[in-house]
Scaffold this active site. Sequence first.
Site, short mmCIF file in Angstrom:
data_model
loop_
_atom_site.label_atom_id
_atom_site.label_comp_id
_atom_site.label_asym_id
_atom_site.label_seq_id
_atom_site.Cartn_x
_atom_site.Cartn_y
_atom_site.Cartn_z
N LEU A 1 -9.02 5.34 8.26
CA LEU A 1 -10.12 5.66 7.34
C LEU A 1 -11.21 4.59 7.49
O LEU A 1 -10.92 3.40 7.50
CB LEU A 1 -9.61 5.72 5.91
N ARG B 1 7.65 -3.79 -7.78
CA ARG B 1 7.74 -5.06 -8.50
C ARG B 1 6.49 -5.26 -9.33
O ARG B 1 5.54 -4.49 -9.25
CB ARG B 1 7.85 -6.20 -7.48
#
Length: 446
Positions: free
Chosen positions: A203, A291
């Site tokens: 991208l 996390r």
Amino acid sequence: MFDKVLIANRGEIALRVLRACRELGISTVAVHSTADANAMHVRLADESVCIGPPPATQSYLDIPAIVSAAEITGADAVHPGYGFLSENARFADILDEHGITFIGPSADHIRAMGDKIVAKQTVEDLGIPVVPGSPGAVTDMNEITALADDMGYPVLIKAASGGGGRGMKVAGSPDELETAIHSAKSEAKSAFGDDAVYLEKYLANPRHIEIQVLADGRGNAIHLGERDCSLQRRHQKVWEEALSPALNAEERTRIGEIVSTAMSKMKYKGVGTVEFLYENGEFYFIEMNTRLQVEHPVTEMITGLDLVQEQIRIAQGAPLNLTQDDITLSGHAIECRINAENPETFTPSPGTIEAVHVPGGLGVRVDSAIYAGYNVPPYYDSLIGKLIVFGKTRNECLMRLRRSLGEYVIEGVDTTIPLFQRLLQETDIMDGRYNIRWLEDYLAKQ
Ligand code: ADP
């Protein structure tokens, strides 16, 4: 309720977890290397255990040393913070075998999201949009060429076990393809011991937008809006904000619902972040972090939630006590990562802090573990503080950030504070017009 939590980390995040535990009435155990004997997290914890010499591999990454420290001190649970062992499935398994709770998701979820190919397939099956690419690892050159032609150039070659931007190569045209594959493979082999690579559409100018989730492992899951972390240098985030200046309410709700539905189906447990590249109104999954993240405070500022306390409650087996309707995203927050680095060359600047003055006042939060006389060791990450500022509007937040940076004094080591002061003079930053290439381009022009 846990009686005692061992914090398997250092620096500002160890302190962050310690504060959450203290408010919940849980006692804390700090672990530290010999280089960190005088660190703030050691001084403030109820107990501390020295787990080894300065190199992280012999201390903060040493699983037997940490498990022994938990057993000796009688800790019921371990909070891994971020980095170090926070996404190590084996660590979660070993704690489990010792009857100690890992404050985080299941080892299976950590494992699945740690392999980029498995992660991509898993989330795609759950309805999350992904970057177009090869369906799995690719080895056959003819197959690779055909896939790349189909996708259109440039294409990105990524390592299945990748992390920190390593094992990632761009091929701009067919004649660059073979070289890019070889160099991605050899880099991945030496960095991760695994040379499996896959292909992705490259991208051009996306933003990095990530969705924070909270889930209880029983199928209840909510999202807490997004963070825009597009300002990066060498794939490292430098400045994060919530909400993103680029999304509208409809896009926010749409992607938030897709992500929370997926987390609910997966029976994900704990906090997590689903990261996307965002371009022309479309989201493309890149990875999931299983996390707590460095930039979690900006989400705390706009939701009023304590994400570490939520993690602890969930790890204790409590059901989520919030529904999506309880979440209101209000105001704007920005975090600046203050590193002990030269603000122009970015070379680390370890050494003794001679003086510190932290900014304060309405809407200003500083998460840091330094103090006057503290020695910043050369062995670890150079993050020495996070300045997080809240405002009712993005504009108020920017004005307050400028004021706070002006008050922040750290003497003795170089810091990245001047970089943020420079950024606040840029119209693009003030207007929120930047993508993942912006900062590198800006620095190259300086
Ligand atoms: P790592 O785990 O190595 O950090 P990520 O998949 O999270 O790898 O990607 C790191 C960064 O690389 C992203 O933040 C983005 O800047 C860039 N990147 C990743 N995938 C693409 C892509 N398909 N196109 C363009 N840039 C990408």
